[in-house]
Design an enzyme around this catalytic site. Structure first.
Site, PDB file in Angstrom:
ATOM      1  N   ALA A  55       3.619 -17.934  40.213  1.00  0.00           N
ATOM      2  CA  ALA A  55       4.564 -18.785  39.489  1.00  0.00           C
ATOM      3  C   ALA A  55       5.961 -18.249  39.726  1.00  0.00           C
ATOM      4  CB  ALA A  55       4.250 -18.789  37.995  1.00  0.00           C
ATOM      5  N   HIS A  56       6.938 -19.020  39.300  1.00  0.00           N
ATOM      6  CA  HIS A  56       8.327 -18.579  39.382  1.00  0.00           C
ATOM      7  C   HIS A  56       8.945 -18.691  37.994  1.00  0.00           C
ATOM      8  CE1 HIS A  56       9.686 -22.804  39.173  1.00  0.00           C
ATOM      9  NE2 HIS A  56       8.658 -23.045  39.969  1.00  0.00           N
ATOM     10  N   GLY A  57       9.759 -17.740  37.648  1.00  0.00           N
ATOM     11  CA  GLY A  57      10.430 -17.748  36.360  1.00  0.00           C
ATOM     12  C   GLY A  57      11.921 -17.668  36.528  1.00  0.00           C
ATOM     13  N   GLY A  58      12.603 -17.471  35.426  1.00  0.00           N
ATOM     14  CA  GLY A  58      14.056 -17.444  35.462  1.00  0.00           C
ATOM     15  C   GLY A  58      14.610 -16.278  36.246  1.00  0.00           C
ATOM     16  N   LEU A  59      13.867 -15.178  36.336  1.00  0.00           N
ATOM     17  CA  LEU A  59      14.397 -13.979  36.994  1.00  0.00           C
ATOM     18  C   LEU A  59      13.611 -13.562  38.226  1.00  0.00           C
ATOM     19  CD1 LEU A  59      15.203 -11.772  33.877  1.00  0.00           C
ATOM     20  CD2 LEU A  59      16.763 -13.193  35.210  1.00  0.00           C
ATOM     21  N   GLY A  60      12.538 -14.194  38.559  1.00  0.00           N
ATOM     22  CA  GLY A  60      11.839 -13.751  39.756  1.00  0.00           C
ATOM     23  C   GLY A  60      10.513 -14.422  39.987  1.00  0.00           C
ATOM     24  N   TRP A  61       9.961 -14.135  41.199  1.00  0.00           N
ATOM     25  CA  TRP A  61       8.645 -14.636  41.567  1.00  0.00           C
ATOM     26  C   TRP A  61       7.575 -13.714  41.034  1.00  0.00           C
ATOM     27  CZ3 TRP A  61       7.058 -19.080  43.708  1.00  0.00           C
ATOM     28  CH2 TRP A  61       8.018 -19.896  44.312  1.00  0.00           C
TER      29      TRP A  61
ATOM     30  N   LYS B  91       5.859  -8.500  40.171  1.00  0.00           N
ATOM     31  CA  LYS B  91       7.037  -9.276  39.836  1.00  0.00           C
ATOM     32  C   LYS B  91       8.221  -8.758  40.618  1.00  0.00           C
ATOM     33  CE  LYS B  91       9.959 -11.031  36.173  1.00  0.00           C
ATOM     34  NZ  LYS B  91      10.203 -11.179  34.728  1.00  0.00           N
TER      35      LYS B  91
ATOM     36  N   ASP C 207      14.033 -14.154  24.451  1.00  0.00           N
ATOM     37  CA  ASP C 207      13.645 -15.453  25.009  1.00  0.00           C
ATOM     38  C   ASP C 207      12.273 -15.884  24.515  1.00  0.00           C
ATOM     39  OD1 ASP C 207      14.126 -17.719  26.505  1.00  0.00           O
ATOM     40  OD2 ASP C 207      13.306 -16.890  28.367  1.00  0.00           O
TER      41      ASP C 207
END
Length: 784
Positions: free
Chosen positions: A185-191, A208, A310
């Protein structure tokens, strides 16, 4: 094209096939849901598992790895929506898990097989691409004129380099230990990448990295995440296992965090699934149970001086019967005044840009998350707007305590919010008990951490409890802090009046000045003594003095005692205002609701020409709320029955009184009050033989020690029976009533006996004469 992912999303579908607000693709057509076959369950089946009870029915299909399938770990939120930069218990393998202090059954979520969680086409959608420069944040990598945007390049506004492509491929080996299987998955700060650990029998792990290693702020956040995660050890927080490096495209080593694999489903995905199948949000008991499970984890971070920043449904994942916080990229030290603060608009507290992360800002995110799980929160300008009100949201109208908890958690004033996750969990648990009691139709009592149990029962019978002193003597008392400097001395005092108590305490203190300065409980005990002695003026004077004490400023107990002082003054409106304020501050406590209920009843009773209906309605609602949740508050039972009877709901009043436990000290009084209610006839002909026999059976079943009380109870039924017979009624049944024939002679003989028994029990000469005369007047006439 309008977004169809969720019914209330105002976004539109971009050229890349995703919504520009919620980030989801259009919702595909779903087959008609199958109703769960389990007896008594109203849930629906999805993938062979019930959405409500968690029961497994039939074979379980394997999860598909395509986009839109269950994501194993990480946030799918866009960079634009996931970042806001400031300038400053599990059980054993049962079929259902129990969360929310062990009171809520929630469906289990099966663990996703790691091999099925890898993304087949790992891309960052164009609507989620933003410049990584914290001072810019403009959209980048967007398509034009039908051509797709570039996944790598430079921002046209500030020139910063960006890259949204995965840096690791299947087969890459990091540190000679971790073999990459592919992106998760991908998030706000990285793969996030799935890998296997060759040194631990190919155990699955998560790697991560950075979404854009050229972003200095993101690099700093990643370094901070490593430092924080190394210190974190909590069962509800994803665990870091190692750090490793791998050369990037330019040969420079790139660091990666090695985390445990959490194969499950995020609360956001659970919410979407529930809405797709049942067309509604999560049941409030489930949502509260999920939040309660995560509050200790947030409190653990706060105890280490860290803020999560968050918290939202995307970042809580359930696997089997356990929940975990994932994606620790936004974690920051609360005393860090230099680093950027990451979070999600709509969840973030409004003051965070000025104050930085605080416990209060964390409470705000929890309140917003709880609301999103349970109800529709309207969107404004592409982000979550204000909470709906009870006038537009039926759930809030139905659960007033829950509404007040949300209002306090998301109060614009940070100082008005809950002071800690522990305090919020305590009140949320009380609210959950109320929700479950209403939902299941049975009480869910629990010990309070702030109040002792009720001391007495007030309002026994059908008369409004109009003695404020008796009310204060019956209401629960705030618990004494056992660590207070004067706690031991207070436990050993026996004085009653404030003056005697003060003298006794003074004599027992080694240092009066020191104890008065350090002890919080001492001035509170003196205030309570003044109230119990009935001296409202002295209590208010002491309250004013206590408010000057820095240790007692805004203490909730001052509000409690101030409301009682207003009760003594018979200032019902002011007392109600104080108790209402305390109810808002402590929405999970029954004591403020009970005090508010009796105060509202007194306001209605002393309406003085104004309409008493609103106050009477509030009183009835609060009495019902307390009694429905905890049957030890028997004052609430009598209050609820009293108001139902006044409203003409005689059966409803009897139903409440019948719920008083046989072990209660007022059980007999409740049963007698139920008989009085049954026999309370306002119109001729309303009393029937079944009602009479029901009342008689209730009295016969009672074990009454006192001859006087037994005679009084029998007298009520027999007197009503005589009035019924005088109307010319003829009984259908020939069975006796309270051991006497149901006819004029039989009933009169029974009444005569009751009056003579009462005369025998009284010590007052004139009362005895009056009772004998009544016995003679009612006795059946004879020819002798």
């Amino acid at each position: 094209m309008k977004c169809t992912a969720t019914p209330d999303c105002p976004g539109t579908i971009d050229a890349d096939g995703y919504c520009d607000i919620c980030g989801f693709p259009p919702r595909p057509a779903t087959p008609e849901p199958t109703v769960c076959p389990q007896p008594g369950c109203t849930g629906a089946l999805i993938d062979g598992r019930c959405t409500r009870c968690g029961a497994t029915v039939g074979p379980q299909p394997a999860a598909t790895p395509a986009t839109g399938s269950v994501v194993s770990q990480g946030s799918a939120a866009s960079r634009g929506s996931a970042r806001s930069v400031r300038t400053g218990s599990s059980t054993s393998g049962s079929t259902r898990g129990r969360l929310g202090a062990g009171m809520v059954n929630v469906p289990r979520v099966p663990r996703i097989d790691p091999s099925e969680a890898v993304l087949q086409d790992p891309k960052v959608p164009e609507h989620q691409r933003f410049c990584g420069n914290g001072r810019c944040g403009r959209p980048v990598g967007r398509g034009r004129d039908g051509q797709p945007g570039r996944a790598e390049g430079f921002c046209t506004h500030c020139g910063a380099k960006y890259s949204f492509t995965p840096k690791l491929r299947a087969g890459d080996l990091l540190g000679g230990q971790y073999e990459v299987l592919g992106p998760l998955a991908h998030g706000g700060l990285g793969w996030l990448y799935l890998a296997v650990d060759h040194r631990l029998e190919r155990r699955p792990v998560v790697l991560k990295g950075l979404l854009n290693e050229g972003d200095a702020s993101a690099m700093q956040a990643a370094v901070a995440e490593r430092r924080f995660l190394a210190l974190v050890d909590h069962p509800n927080i994803v665990r870091i296992q190692n750090f490793t490096e791998h050369p990037g495209a330019d040969g420079v080593p790139v660091g990666y965090i090695v985390m445990e694999y959490v194969g499950g489903t995020s609360l956001k995905q659970l919410l979407r699934r529930h809405r797709d199948i049942e067309g509604s949000y999560l049941p409030p008991d489930h949502a509260i149970a999920y939040i309660l499970e995560m509050l200790p984890a947030l409190g653990y971070l706060h105890s280490r001086g860290l803020a999560y920043c968050d918290f939202k449904p995307d970042n809580v994942m359930q696997t089997d019967e356990q929940l975990k916080l994932i994606d620790m990229g936004a974690v920051i030290a609360m005393d860090d005044q230099k680093s950027d603060v990451f979070g999600t608009p709509g969840y973030q507290a409004p003051e965070i840009a000025e104050t930085g992360p605080t416990v209060a800002s964390e409470v705000y995110t929890v309140g917003r998350t709880l609301a999103v799980l349970m109800m529709r929160v309207p969107a404004e300008h592409g982000r979550l707007g204000p909470l709906p009100g009870a006038d537009t949201e039926p759930l809030l109208a139905q659960h007033d305590s829950l509404y007040r908890l949300l209002l306090r958690a998301t109060d614009p004033d940070p100082d008005a919010r809950f002071s800690s996750m522990e305090e919020m969990a305590d009140q949320l648990t009380g609210v959950l008990r109320e929700v479950l009691s209403l939902q299941e139709g049975r009480p869910h009592p629990g010990l309070s951490s702030r109040f002792g149990p009720p001391r007495k029962t007030f309002g026994v019978g059908d008369a409004v409890p109009d003695d404020p002193g008796a009310l204060i003597a019956a209401l629960p008392v705030p618990l004494v802090d056992p660590y207070d400097s004067a706690a031991t001395l207070l436990a050993s005092t026996s004085a009653v009046t404030p003056a005697d108590l003060e003298r006794e305490l003074t004599a027992g203190l080694q240092s009066v000045v020191t104890a008065r300065t350090e002890s919080v409980e001492l001035p509170l005990r003196l205030i309570r003594a003044a109230l119990e002695f009935g001296d409202a003026a002295d209590a208010l004077r002491r309250l004013e003095e206590a408010e000057l004490n820095d240790l007692l400023t805004d203490d909730w107990r001052l509000t409690w005692y101030r409301g009682q002082a207003r009760l003594l003054e018979r200032d019902w409106a002011s007392a109600a205002a104080e108790f209402d304020t305390l109810y808002t501050a402590l929405p999970g406590e029954p004591a403020p609701k009970l005090a508010l209920a009796v105060t509202a009843e007194l306001m209605a009773h002393h309406a003085d020409g104004s309409d008493p209906a609103p106050a009477r309605g509030r009183a009835a609602a609060y009495y019902d709320m307390v009694w429905r949740t905890d049957r030890t508050y028997t004052s609430a039972a009598f209050g609820a029955a009293r108001l139902r009877r006044a409203a003409g709901d005689r059966r409803g009043a009897v139903e409440v009184l019948d719920q008083v436990d046989p072990a209660s000290a007022v059980y007999t009084e409740a049963r007698v009050a139920a008989v009085d209610t049954l026999l309370a006839v306002d119109r001729q002909g309303e009393l029937t033989e079944p009602l009479l026999r029901d009342a008689g059976a209730r009295i016969s079943a009672l074990v009454i020690d006192s001859n006087r009380r037994r005679a009084q109870a029998r007298l009520r039924v027999l007197d009503a029976a005589l009035q019924w017979l005088r109307l010319g009624r003829v009984p259908v049944e020939h069975a006796p009533l309270l051991d006497v024939p149901l006819d004029q002679n039989g009933v009169r003989t029974g009444l005569e006996r009751c009056y003579r028994d009462l005369a025998h029990e009284t010590d007052d000469l004139w009362e005895r004469i009056a009772l004998v005369e009544q016995a003679n007047a009612v006795r059946p006439r004879t020819t002798l």
